[in-house]
Design an enzyme around this catalytic site. Structure first.
Site, PDB file in Angstrom:
ATOM      1  N   HIS A 195       0.844  -1.324   0.026  1.00 15.13           N
ATOM      2  CA  HIS A 195      -0.046  -0.007  -0.123  1.00 15.13           C
ATOM      3  C   HIS A 195       0.938   1.289  -0.081  1.00 15.13           C
ATOM      4  O   HIS A 195       0.466   2.238   0.651  1.00 15.13           O
ATOM      5  CB  HIS A 195      -0.924   0.046   1.410  1.00 15.13           C
ATOM      6  CG  HIS A 195      -1.872  -1.102   1.100  1.00 15.13           C
ATOM      7  ND1 HIS A 195      -2.940  -1.052   0.750  1.00 15.13           N
ATOM      8  CD2 HIS A 195      -1.979  -2.312   1.767  1.00 15.13           C
ATOM      9  CE1 HIS A 195      -3.945  -2.133   0.879  1.00 15.13           C
ATOM     10  NE2 HIS A 195      -3.273  -3.000   1.515  1.00 15.13           N
ATOM     11  N   ASN A 204     -10.367  -3.161   2.021  1.00 15.00           N
ATOM     12  CA  ASN A 204      -9.763  -3.001   0.616  1.00 15.00           C
ATOM     13  C   ASN A 204     -11.227  -2.820  -0.327  1.00 15.00           C
ATOM     14  O   ASN A 204     -12.348  -2.642   0.165  1.00 15.00           O
ATOM     15  CB  ASN A 204      -9.109  -4.438   0.112  1.00 15.00           C
ATOM     16  CG  ASN A 204      -7.686  -4.681   0.563  1.00 15.00           C
ATOM     17  OD1 ASN A 204      -7.241  -3.457   0.907  1.00 15.00           O
ATOM     18  ND2 ASN A 204      -7.446  -5.990   0.964  1.00 15.00           N
TER      19      ASN A 204
END
Length: 705
Positions: free
Chosen positions: A87, A160
């Protein structure tokens, strides 16, 4: 040869619109005064000259005593913190969460108690596999992390845009990420899973097959953060004041509906604008068109969990919305961009273990591992256990601890006591426990042997993958097969390709056969042997399809209008009005960025130059050249590409008769997605057609789903 010593004399100079001072060496100096503050060192010492280091003579060596120079270089040398292992590429914004009704019956979490109350929020969107320098439209899972600054502390819902994950147990996370990242002996490919290591890992871990279907779908190439869902992934608990527990799965539903791009388009967007998603969110907030999502809850009890066909603790599984409807309980609005990207978006630290009273964990083994890992990760990245005091991470409610010291300690306990229990009552004694309002873990009963193992209820790896596939439209199924074909065509080891096709044949015979044919496998493998029989009777879930959950309007989308000198200004204004009524953004594109002269003699400024604004950046396009302008455009490769790409990507194209020549030169045969614009009614009809976003019949040979 000796040079004249500098007198530090400065003379006024004009640099276009800026009046500056110029030093002896011609360097630019800007001077404080009025509303312009004085530049200082980090110690607050005013700086007289920020353009020159302290030297022994104007051409001599730099003096070691130049504390401003050393501080400036020291800070610059250390201004990069280690990027996130995953990320790394992210973009964030501030906003608020507003609850619709009190949820006191199911949770004592403070932010859910009072209808209409707003809780400050910070959201960070991200890609998983790529580095900070990778492009926005990589085929990848998108992080959807929400920090809610509640009155009882921070709650981090770290999710997510996909509701399942690759693995069931966190002990496999390092292996997954090592396999997905660039291969260690060569350092590439970057931000891509189309390589041997990744598919080798997936092919040897059948638990990943469900997620593999999701990542090969259009979910991993979203049009915008604003048009994608978010999920908490795991099963959590809500606990009310009486101590009663309700299982919950968290969903974020975009108000503007779902939308993705197609793969060929994503590749080209990465070249034209690698910051496409960042720019989209920034522009939307800055224009006052604030993105919104609704928080949805799937609520169920132990009885449902016991009879459900899959284990609710398995992060590779979903609960279909048709089985447990999503209850929408509030809205998330992003209404403010960050003041400083590094201080906020880069330094924000999300931790799954940050929960508040009324929310609790389950025994999901992936969640349990995340709770351990995230805190350790933030310590590594931010260099100190005091990262919680950074403004972006600090609670907005009163807080008091007895923790002290460490790097960058600036909030040590005051007074005599830095321990408890202690004899010092009142304020000198420091904070105390709050048994009535403090966090209490749900008193679940646990028993069993201590072992390394996995429940048999986790063993069905193909049934929900099949359900996901059959829930897609035919267009989406074609995209999934094409994505698998592309990715596996980059795999150099034939055995890995064959192994993956074997899994796909087990998921769905038609999918496996299509990929095998596209790869031109010389020998079709046998279907992979499942650990549990595949349930082929699971009903399709329409909620899993992007195209079945698209928008009802063109709101929030972008219309690109290509114009030339002689453009019909009346029709242009009608289009702009119709787009405004839809809530869409219009961008004027011209051969030169200065603009064009309209048919009536007026001047129309352009927003973009044709070379820098290919049609891939827009959701639909309009061609408004004059006859002479169309002849000019037809000779330009970038104009022909503008039209050809829009057509190839199934976008709606509006045009006047003058643009026919441009279509012919681009090799386009008109279809029902190419719409004539001759009147104001035509403009309105075109924008109404754009609500469908794409003319998919063009891609599938006029096949309707």
């Amino acid at each position: 040869m000796a040079k004249k010593a500098s007198s530090n004399g400065r003379k006024p100079a004009q640099l276009d619109d800026q009046t500056v001072m110029r030093g002896d060496g011609g360097e630019t100096h800007q001077i404080a005064g009025g509303p312009v503050p004085v530049l200082t060192t980090q110690q607050g010492i005013p700086v007289a000259d920020d353009q020159n280091s302290l030297k022994v003579g104007p051409r001599g060596p730099t003096a070691l005593e130049d504390f401003h120079f050393r501080e400036k270089l020291f800070h610059f040398d250390h201004e990069r913190i280690p990027e996130r292992v995953v990320h790394a590429r992210g973009f964030g914004a501030h906003g608020f969460f507003e609850v619709y009704d009190s949820l006191a019956d199911i949770t004592r979490a403070d932010l859910f108690q009072r209808a209409g109350e707003r809780t400050p929020a910070f959201v960070r969107f991200s890609t998983v596999a790529g580095s900070k320098g990778s492009a926005d439209l990589a085929r990848d899972v998108r992080g959807f992390a929400v920090k809610l600054y509640t009155k009882q502390g921070n709650w981090d819902l770290v999710g997510n845009n996909i509701p399942v994950f690759f693995i069931q147990d966190a002990i496999k996370f390092p292996d997954l990420i090592h396999a997905a990242k660039e291969e260690p002996d060569r350092g590439f490919p970057q931000a891509q899973t189309a390589h041997d290591n990744f598919w080798d890992f997936i092919s040897l871990n059948p638990e990943s097959i469900h997620m593999a279907l999701w990542i090969m779908s259009d979910r991993t190439i979203p049009r915008s953060f604003r048009f994608m869902e978010g999920f908490g992934v795991h099963t959590f608990r809500l606990v009310n004041a009486a101590g009663k527990s309700t299982f919950v799965k968290f969903h974020w539903k975009p108000k503007l509906g779902l939308q993705s791009v197609v793969w060929n388009e994503a590749v080209k967007i990465n070249g034209a604008d690698p910051d496409f998603h960042r720019r989209d969110l920034w522009d939307s907030i800055q224009s006052g068109s604030f993105p919104e999502w609704e928080l949805g809850l799937q609520l169920f009890d132990e009885a449902f969990a016991d009879k459900f066909a899959f284990d609710v603790l398995d992060a590779t599984k979903i609960i279909p919305e048709e089985d447990v409807p999503v209850r929408r309980v509030g809205r998330l609005v992003l209404d403010r961009c960050v003041d400083n990207f590094f201080a906020e978006t880069e330094q924000v630290a999300f931790c799954t273990q940050n929960i508040v009273p009324g929310i609790d964990f389950t025994n999901d083994p992936l969640l349990q591992g995340r709770n351990f890992s995230y805190l350790d990760t933030q310590l590594k990245r931010l260099g100190s256990p005091n990262f919680t005091y950074l403004p972006i991470n600090a609670p907005k409610c009163p807080f008091a601890t007895l923790q002290q010291d460490g790097h960058m300690a600036f909030a040590n306990p005051k007074g005599r006591a830095n321990y408890e229990p202690n004899s010092w009552g009142g304020a000198p004694g420091g904070p105390r426990e709050a048994p009535d309002t403090g966090f209490r873990s749900y008193a679940a009963e646990e028993k069993g042997p201590k072992l390394r193992g996995r429940s048999e209820t986790f063993a069905d790896h193909y049934s929900q993958a099949r359900q996901f596939y059959v829930s897609q439209t035919e267009t989406e199924q074609d995209h999934i097969a094409a994505a698998f074909t592309f990715e596996l065509s980059k795999v150099e080891t034939p055995a890995i390709r064959g192994r993956m096709v074997a899994h796909l044949l087990t998921v769905h015979e038609a999918l496996g056969a299509k990929v095998a044919e596209s790869l031109r496998l010389q020998e079709i493998p046998k279907s992979a042997e499942p650990a549990r029989p595949v349930k082929k009777n699971l009903k399709p879930s329409p909620a899993l399809s992007i195209l079945r959950n698209g928008p009802e309007s063109f709101q929030g989308r972008k219309l690109g209008i290509l114009v030339t000198d002689g453009v019909n200004s009346d029709l242009l204004q009608m289009l702009q009005g119709a787009a405004d009524s839809e809530g869409a953004v219009v961008k004027i594109i011209a051969p030169q960025v200065g603009g064009v002269e309209a048919d009536g003699g007026g001047w129309i400024p352009a927003d973009e130059k044709l070379d820098g604004a290919p049609s891939i950046l827009f959701d639909a396009v309009v061609l408004l050249p004059s006859i002479a302008g169309a002849q000019e455009l037809a000779s330009l490769p970038q104009a022909r590409d503008f039209v050809a790409d829009a057509f190839a990507h199934c976008k709606f194209i509006g045009l006047t008769d003058a643009a026919t020549l441009l279509l012919e030169k681009a090799g386009i045969a008109r279809d029902a997605g190419v719409i004539d614009l001759k009147t104001g009614k035509g403009a309105t009809a075109f924008l109404r057609a754009c609500r469908a976003l794409r003319f998919w019949e063009r891609e599938t040979g006029f096949r309707r789903d």
